[in-house]
Design an enzyme around this catalytic site. Structure first.
Site, short mmCIF file in Angstrom:
data_model
loop_
_atom_site.label_atom_id
_atom_site.label_comp_id
_atom_site.label_asym_id
_atom_site.label_seq_id
_atom_site.Cartn_x
_atom_site.Cartn_y
_atom_site.Cartn_z
NE ARG A 1 10.21 -26.78 20.99
CZ ARG A 1 11.28 -26.11 20.59
NH1 ARG A 1 11.86 -26.46 19.47
NH2 ARG A 1 11.77 -25.11 21.30
CE LYS B 1 4.08 -9.96 13.66
NZ LYS B 1 5.40 -10.00 14.39
NE ARG C 1 11.08 -10.75 16.94
CZ ARG C 1 10.66 -11.62 17.86
NH1 ARG C 1 11.40 -12.65 18.23
NH2 ARG C 1 9.47 -11.48 18.42
N1 LIG Z 1 1.71 -9.54 18.32
C1 LIG Z 1 2.85 -9.18 18.90
O1 LIG Z 1 2.95 -8.16 19.57
C2 LIG Z 1 4.04 -10.08 18.75
C3 LIG Z 1 5.21 -9.77 19.44
C4 LIG Z 1 6.28 -10.65 19.36
C5 LIG Z 1 6.18 -11.79 18.58
N2 LIG Z 1 5.05 -12.05 17.89
C6 LIG Z 1 4.92 -13.27 17.06
O2 LIG Z 1 4.87 -14.37 17.97
C7 LIG Z 1 5.58 -15.47 17.46
C8 LIG Z 1 6.62 -15.91 18.47
O3 LIG Z 1 7.53 -14.88 18.72
P1 LIG Z 1 8.42 -14.90 20.06
O4 LIG Z 1 9.40 -13.81 19.98
O5 LIG Z 1 7.53 -14.95 21.25
O6 LIG Z 1 9.19 -16.29 19.88
P2 LIG Z 1 9.95 -17.20 20.93
O7 LIG Z 1 10.02 -16.57 22.27
O8 LIG Z 1 11.21 -17.66 20.28
O9 LIG Z 1 8.95 -18.44 21.08
C9 LIG Z 1 8.66 -19.34 20.09
C10 LIG Z 1 8.30 -20.66 20.78
O10 LIG Z 1 7.99 -21.63 19.79
C11 LIG Z 1 8.34 -22.91 20.26
N3 LIG Z 1 9.05 -23.62 19.19
C12 LIG Z 1 8.58 -24.69 18.51
N4 LIG Z 1 9.45 -25.10 17.59
C13 LIG Z 1 10.51 -24.27 17.67
C14 LIG Z 1 11.73 -24.19 16.98
N5 LIG Z 1 12.06 -25.04 15.99
N6 LIG Z 1 12.59 -23.22 17.34
C15 LIG Z 1 12.28 -22.33 18.29
N7 LIG Z 1 11.12 -22.36 18.99
C16 LIG Z 1 10.25 -23.33 18.69
C17 LIG Z 1 9.17 -22.74 21.52
O11 LIG Z 1 8.35 -23.13 22.62
P3 LIG Z 1 8.54 -24.48 23.45
O12 LIG Z 1 10.02 -24.64 23.62
O13 LIG Z 1 7.83 -24.18 24.70
O14 LIG Z 1 7.92 -25.59 22.67
C18 LIG Z 1 9.43 -21.25 21.60
O15 LIG Z 1 9.39 -20.78 22.92
C19 LIG Z 1 6.12 -15.02 16.10
O16 LIG Z 1 5.23 -15.44 15.11
C20 LIG Z 1 6.12 -13.52 16.19
O17 LIG Z 1 5.94 -12.90 14.91
C21 LIG Z 1 3.98 -11.21 17.97
#
Ligand SMILES: NC(=O)c1ccc[n+]([C@@H]2O[C@H](COP(=O)([O-])OP(=O)(O)OC[C@H]3O[C@@H](n4cnc5c(N)ncnc54)[C@H](OP(=O)(O)O)[C@@H]3O)[C@@H](O)[C@H]2O)c1
Length: 334
Positions: A37, A97, A165
């Site tokens: 964004r 997921k 989370r």
């Molecule tokens: N498979 C696995 O091992 C694994 C591990 C951890 C997490 N996950 C999954 O991956 C996903 C993301 O987790 P994460 O911990 O990586 O999250 P995160 O670091 O908070 O990243 C989420 C990203 O979404 C974007 N975004 C868009 N709208 C947003 C909003 N309203 N508020 C916050 N962020 C927003 C942001 O990117 P921009 O600012 O760049 O737009 C942010 O960096 C979740 O669904 C989680 O369940 C999977």
């Protein structure tokens, strides 16, 4: 085959730390662009990760004609919206997921997949780790007799109130975040869908998200899953599978580091001090790399996905039933 060209939807942690390096280290994919964004954040992450192009909006990434596949690691409440948009833009999607906030909203992905002719896959990397394929094979060949119970815990401390989370409106909570892993692995081991689910949920009084969720699932033929998931407890993960002739333990079932080997423990129970246990070792592997390479091969029609989006929706139905049960106080049917 030529490499599948990926675009990364956001600068999410999981992408930066695990999935981008995995696609880049794999054999079947390359990353052409990343979007955020915030254009400055996208450009900085592109430079840091060696990605050629960056975009200051998700729409611009989906409009890039070179991109064939999108990795969607947005917060949970945005999974359906942006996966559907990506499918409608003619891209395949690997979506994090849990696939959605509930099974009903996830149906939109099935409609968009069928409309677009593109594929959508849920990013449950654990099923790509050889340790889980071995565990399932051992269970199927009856190595521990008839499996009756799978016990599991997945807990870690996430105290940052601003983390996705801990935000109810973003699909935060322990069950969505980590409880989904015991569920997916139990369905994998039993090779069946649970008939009933019951849960006990402790919610954070300020934020509303479930901090500690324990649950039980009843599978056809008497199989059980008993699990706890938490965002407020010390780091721990474990699976123990109990059968009529022995047990299998998976000490690091969900996030084994790619630099370290793993092991499973198979024990007949002939002694209680562990002397009857057999240990099987696994070489270090990157389960994210295996996941992304298989997804790329499937997108090109060169591999079959064992778990289509319908499987993700089945997992979601179980999560829905557990949340319903926490409200009703009764067993619920997925
Ligand atoms: N498979 C696995 O091992 C694994 C591990 C951890 C997490 N996950 C999954 O991956 C996903 C993301 O987790 P994460 O911990 O990586 O999250 P995160 O670091 O908070 O990243 C989420 C990203 O979404 C974007 N975004 C868009 N709208 C947003 C909003 N309203 N508020 C916050 N962020 C927003 C942001 O990117 P921009 O600012 O760049 O737009 C942010 O960096 C979740 O669904 C989680 O369940 C999977």
């Amino acid at each position: 085959m030529s490499k599948v060209v990926w675009g990364i939807l956001s600068t999410a942690n999981i992408g930066i730390k695990r999935v981008i390096p995995a696609i880049q280290a794999g054999h079947r994919g390359m990353i052409a662009a990343i979007a955020s964004r915030d254009a400055g954040k996208a450009a900085a992450m592109a430079a840091r990760c060696g990605i050629p192009r960056s975009y200051g909006s998700y729409e611009a990434l989906l409009a890039d004609p070179e991109i064939e596949a999108i990795y969607n690691p947005l917060p949970n409440h945005l999974h359906v919206e942006w996966t559907v948009k990506a499918l409608d833009a003619g891209k395949h999607v690997l979506c994090e997921k849990p696939i959605a906030l509930n099974a009903a909203e996830a149906q939109a992905m099935v409609v968009a997949r069928d409309r677009s002719g593109k594929q959508v896959i849920e990013a449950f990397m654990v099923r790509h780790h050889p340790q889980w394929q071995r565990v399932r094979a051992l269970v199927r060949e009856g190595r521990i007799g008839t499996v009756r119970t799978l016990q599991s815990a997945f807990t870690f401390p996430m105290r940052d109130p601003n983390n996705v989370r801990n935000r109810l409106e973003y699909g935060g909570g322990a069950l969505y975040d980590v409880g989904c892993y015991p569920i997916v692995t139990a369905r994998y081991v039993f090779g069946a869908e649970p008939e009933r689910a019951i849960a006990l949920v402790n919610r954070d009084s300020e934020r509303g998200v479930d901090q500690v969720t324990s649950g039980m699932l009843a599978f056809p033929g008497g199989g059980q899953l008993v699990f706890s998931s938490a965002l407020q407890l010390a780091l721990y993960q474990r699976v123990v599978i109990l059968g009529t002739e022995g047990r299998i333990e998976v000490p690091v079932p969900f996030t084994p580091p790619k630099e370290q080997g793993t092991r499973i423990i198979i024990d007949t129970g002939a002694s209680l001090d562990g002397s009857s246990a057999v240990v099987e070792q696994f070489e270090p592997v990157d389960q994210y790399l295996l996941q992304c390479d298989l997804a790329a091969a499937a997108f090109r029609g060169e591999a079959t996905q064992e778990f289509p989006i319908e499987d993700a929706i089945a997992n979601m139905r179980v999560i829905d039933a557990l949340y319903r049960s926490a409200e009703s106080g009764h067993w619920e049917q997925p």
